[in-house]
Motif scaffolding. Structure first.
Motif, mmCIF file in Angstrom:
data_model
loop_
_atom_site.group_PDB
_atom_site.id
_atom_site.type_symbol
_atom_site.label_atom_id
_atom_site.label_comp_id
_atom_site.label_asym_id
_atom_site.label_seq_id
_atom_site.Cartn_x
_atom_site.Cartn_y
_atom_site.Cartn_z
ATOM 1 N N GLN A 107 0.815 -1.215 0.000
ATOM 2 C CA GLN A 107 0.000 0.000 0.000
ATOM 3 C C GLN A 107 0.853 1.272 0.000
ATOM 4 O O GLN A 107 0.319 2.381 -0.090
ATOM 5 C CB GLN A 107 -0.941 0.024 1.207
ATOM 6 C CG GLN A 107 -2.108 -0.950 1.118
ATOM 7 C CD GLN A 107 -1.667 -2.396 1.281
ATOM 8 O OE1 GLN A 107 -0.837 -2.693 2.135
ATOM 9 N NE2 GLN A 107 -2.204 -3.287 0.458
ATOM 10 N N SER A 108 2.155 1.138 0.133
ATOM 11 C CA SER A 108 3.027 2.314 0.165
ATOM 12 C C SER A 108 2.997 3.043 -1.177
ATOM 13 O O SER A 108 2.819 2.430 -2.238
ATOM 14 C CB SER A 108 4.460 1.902 0.509
ATOM 15 O OG SER A 108 4.517 1.305 1.788
ATOM 16 N N LEU A 109 3.189 4.347 -1.126
ATOM 17 C CA LEU A 109 3.180 5.159 -2.339
ATOM 18 C C LEU A 109 4.402 4.832 -3.188
ATOM 19 O O LEU A 109 5.539 4.977 -2.738
ATOM 20 C CB LEU A 109 3.166 6.648 -1.962
ATOM 21 C CG LEU A 109 2.806 7.631 -3.074
ATOM 22 C CD1 LEU A 109 2.273 8.920 -2.488
ATOM 23 C CD2 LEU A 109 3.975 7.918 -3.997
ATOM 24 N N ASN A 110 4.154 4.386 -4.418
ATOM 25 C CA ASN A 110 5.222 3.975 -5.323
ATOM 26 C C ASN A 110 5.351 4.995 -6.449
ATOM 27 O O ASN A 110 4.389 5.256 -7.176
ATOM 28 C CB ASN A 110 4.913 2.586 -5.896
ATOM 29 C CG ASN A 110 6.003 2.070 -6.823
ATOM 30 O OD1 ASN A 110 7.102 2.625 -6.865
ATOM 31 N ND2 ASN A 110 5.705 1.027 -7.570
ATOM 32 N N LEU A 111 6.550 5.585 -6.590
ATOM 33 C CA LEU A 111 6.774 6.567 -7.645
ATOM 34 C C LEU A 111 6.817 5.929 -9.025
ATOM 35 O O LEU A 111 6.560 6.600 -10.031
ATOM 36 C CB LEU A 111 8.083 7.323 -7.387
ATOM 37 C CG LEU A 111 8.155 8.154 -6.104
ATOM 38 C CD1 LEU A 111 9.524 8.802 -5.980
ATOM 39 C CD2 LEU A 111 7.059 9.210 -6.074
ATOM 40 N N PHE A 112 7.159 4.654 -9.092
ATOM 41 C CA PHE A 112 7.229 3.967 -10.378
ATOM 42 C C PHE A 112 5.847 3.442 -10.753
ATOM 43 O O PHE A 112 5.538 2.252 -10.602
ATOM 44 C CB PHE A 112 8.247 2.826 -10.334
ATOM 45 C CG PHE A 112 9.680 3.276 -10.248
ATOM 46 C CD1 PHE A 112 10.034 4.574 -10.537
ATOM 47 C CD2 PHE A 112 10.682 2.386 -9.883
ATOM 48 C CE1 PHE A 112 11.354 4.995 -10.467
ATOM 49 C CE2 PHE A 112 12.005 2.784 -9.820
ATOM 50 C CZ PHE A 112 12.340 4.102 -10.112
ATOM 51 N N GLN A 113 5.009 4.336 -11.255
ATOM 52 C CA GLN A 113 3.650 3.968 -11.635
ATOM 53 C C GLN A 113 3.271 4.732 -12.898
ATOM 54 O O GLN A 113 3.997 5.594 -13.374
ATOM 55 C CB GLN A 113 2.657 4.289 -10.502
ATOM 56 C CG GLN A 113 2.632 5.756 -10.105
ATOM 57 C CD GLN A 113 1.582 6.063 -9.048
ATOM 58 O OE1 GLN A 113 0.468 6.461 -9.402
ATOM 59 N NE2 GLN A 113 1.932 5.877 -7.773
ATOM 60 N N GLN A 114 2.094 4.360 -13.448
ATOM 61 C CA GLN A 114 1.577 4.989 -14.667
ATOM 62 C C GLN A 114 2.641 4.924 -15.773
ATOM 63 O O GLN A 114 3.119 3.859 -16.129
ATOM 64 C CB GLN A 114 1.139 6.428 -14.369
ATOM 65 C CG GLN A 114 0.061 6.532 -13.291
ATOM 66 C CD GLN A 114 -0.265 7.957 -12.920
ATOM 67 O OE1 GLN A 114 -0.444 8.817 -13.779
ATOM 68 N NE2 GLN A 114 -0.349 8.239 -11.620
ATOM 69 N N ASP A 115 3.030 6.098 -16.322
ATOM 70 C CA ASP A 115 4.000 6.103 -17.429
ATOM 71 C C ASP A 115 5.385 5.648 -16.985
ATOM 72 O O ASP A 115 6.232 5.314 -17.834
ATOM 73 C CB ASP A 115 4.106 7.514 -18.026
ATOM 74 C CG ASP A 115 2.826 7.935 -18.726
ATOM 75 O OD1 ASP A 115 2.019 7.049 -19.058
ATOM 76 O OD2 ASP A 115 2.621 9.149 -18.932
ATOM 77 N N TYR A 116 5.643 5.630 -15.686
ATOM 78 C CA TYR A 116 6.963 5.245 -15.177
ATOM 79 C C TYR A 116 6.949 3.854 -14.540
ATOM 80 O O TYR A 116 7.899 3.489 -13.857
ATOM 81 C CB TYR A 116 7.456 6.290 -14.168
ATOM 82 C CG TYR A 116 7.813 7.604 -14.814
ATOM 83 C CD1 TYR A 116 9.090 7.836 -15.302
ATOM 84 C CD2 TYR A 116 6.855 8.600 -14.980
ATOM 85 C CE1 TYR A 116 9.423 9.042 -15.918
ATOM 86 C CE2 TYR A 116 7.168 9.801 -15.592
ATOM 87 C CZ TYR A 116 8.451 10.018 -16.065
ATOM 88 O OH TYR A 116 8.773 11.207 -16.677
#
Length: 396
Positions: free
Chosen positions: A225-234
């Protein structure tokens, strides 16, 4: 299962702290610090056998919350960038907005420059390290109500003050600010590592817990559930198992060799089948010419043997084989070749269509047979190209 956690700096030249932990054995495998991110390849061996989790310095990431309508649609989430435009001093088009957990109407958001995020991802790619998760370092600290959580890594202080609130920076300037913030908000302070210049913190509201190494404590605090910067286009997609990549070329060559071998063997098998078919046709034609009355059969050899026994056992007079045996010298001396044979056992008569080079050869053949005591009748003789064909009837 092993997990590798590492904390990157604001640029590629900043130190990188790292730790490898075995969940199965519940122990630390290795830990240390790289002089900079350009040396990440030194961790590739650990990374190949581990789940890799990266920590991004909150000095490069803005962590905040946005209030959304109760039934916000996907379009509302897409408008978050414009809702935060006043909080960002540069063009929002140059920033990436990563979405974290949502609690009620509050949506957690992490804002990071696209160039910075791309720089971190390229560093992992250059080091041949597969990393799908990057969490802002402050959000890897324990979230304790009304408490400011502190950790010091190198010269940096990392602080978490709420579910979606945290900062990091150099201890010299950040620590006094945090101490003032905790005092104004009547927050306690909990240190999970020793803090340089700890005298700047209010002693009466500050406590410590050094039971775990900071990176291990942060690793255990990260969840799905931690916020992951590697999401969407990344979002990072695995291109292939690193172990498989090592053997990929060899496997491809082996597959090509196997395919080629199968292709060659198939051609050879088809050639053999064609030869067998041609030979079978030749055998059938030869049997039909030599034994025109043989009828239908499955096995040529058995059928010929059966027909020869029948001819040998035919009653009255000479058998066809006996007649042919006596005629062998005449065939050889005259050059006459039989094309078809028909034997009438009841009359001991052999009718054959013969081929010779010329009329004289047929005539010599007839005289040779008569000298052997056979009665010979010669039928019509025809030219076929450079040869002559005639019917000869031999009676025993």
């Amino acid at each position: 299962m092993q997990r590798l956690i590492l904390r990157l700096g604001c640029d590629l030249h900043a130190p990188v702290q790292w730790l490898v932990y075995s969940e199965q054995d519940q122990e630390i495998i290795a830990s240390g610090e790289l002089s900079n991110a350009l040396n990440l390849s030194q961790l590739s061996e650990h990374a190949n056998n581990s789940e890799v989790i990266a920590l991004a310095p909150c000095s490069e990431v803005l962590i905040t919350q946005v209030t959304l309508p109760a039934n916000a649609s996907r379009k509302a989430l897409g408008a978050i960038a414009f809702m935060l435009e006043e909080d960002i001093c540069s063009d929002i088009n140059n920033h990436f907005f990563a979405l974290g957990p949502r609690e009620g109407d509050l949506q957690s958001v992490a804002v990071v420059a696209k160039d910075t995020l791309s720089m971190w991802q390229q560093a992992f790619k250059d080091a041949d390290i597969f990393c799908q998760t990057m969490v802002p370092d402050a959000l890897a600290l324990p979230h304790i109500d009304n408490t400011l959580s502190l950790v010091q890594l190198g010269d940096d202080i990392i602080a978490r003050s709420g579910a979606s609130q945290g900062v990091s920076g150099e201890a010299d300037w950040l620590l006094p600010i945090l101490a003032k913030q905790a005092q104004d908000n009547e927050q306690e302070i909990k240190c999970f590592t020793e803090i340089d210049a700890a005298q700047a913190l209010p002693t009466e509201t500050t406590s410590a817990d050094y039971s775990d190494l900071p990176l291990l404590m942060m690793l255990n605090n990260i969840s799905a559930q931690s916020l992951n910067l590697f999401q969407q286009d990344y979002a990072v997609k695995r291109e292939g198992n690193p172990h498989w990549q090592k053997w990929k070329v060899a496997a491809i060559l082996a597959a090509v060799a196997l395919t080629t071998n199968i292709f060659v063997k198939t051609l050879e098998l088809n050639s053999i089948k064609a030869q067998r078919s041609e030979l079978s046709t030749q055998i059938s034609d030869t049997v039909a010419r030599g034994f025109p009355d043989i009828g239908q059969y499955r096995q040529a050899r058995q059928a010929v043997e059966r027909e020869m026994r029948r001819l040998e056992q035919a009653g009255g007079g000479l058998s066809m084989l006996a007649i042919l045996s006596q005629m062998s010298d005449a065939f050889a001396s005259s050059g006459v070749t039989p094309q078809t044979l028909r034997f009438d056992a009841s009359r001991t008569e052999l009718r054959m269509q013969s081929v010779a080079n010329n009329f004289e050869s047929l005539e010599r053949f007839r005289r040779d047979l008569q000298s052997l005591g056979f009665a010979v009748d010669q039928g019509a003789i025809n030219n076929q190209g450079d040869q002559v064909v005639g019917v000869i009837v031999v009676k025993g």
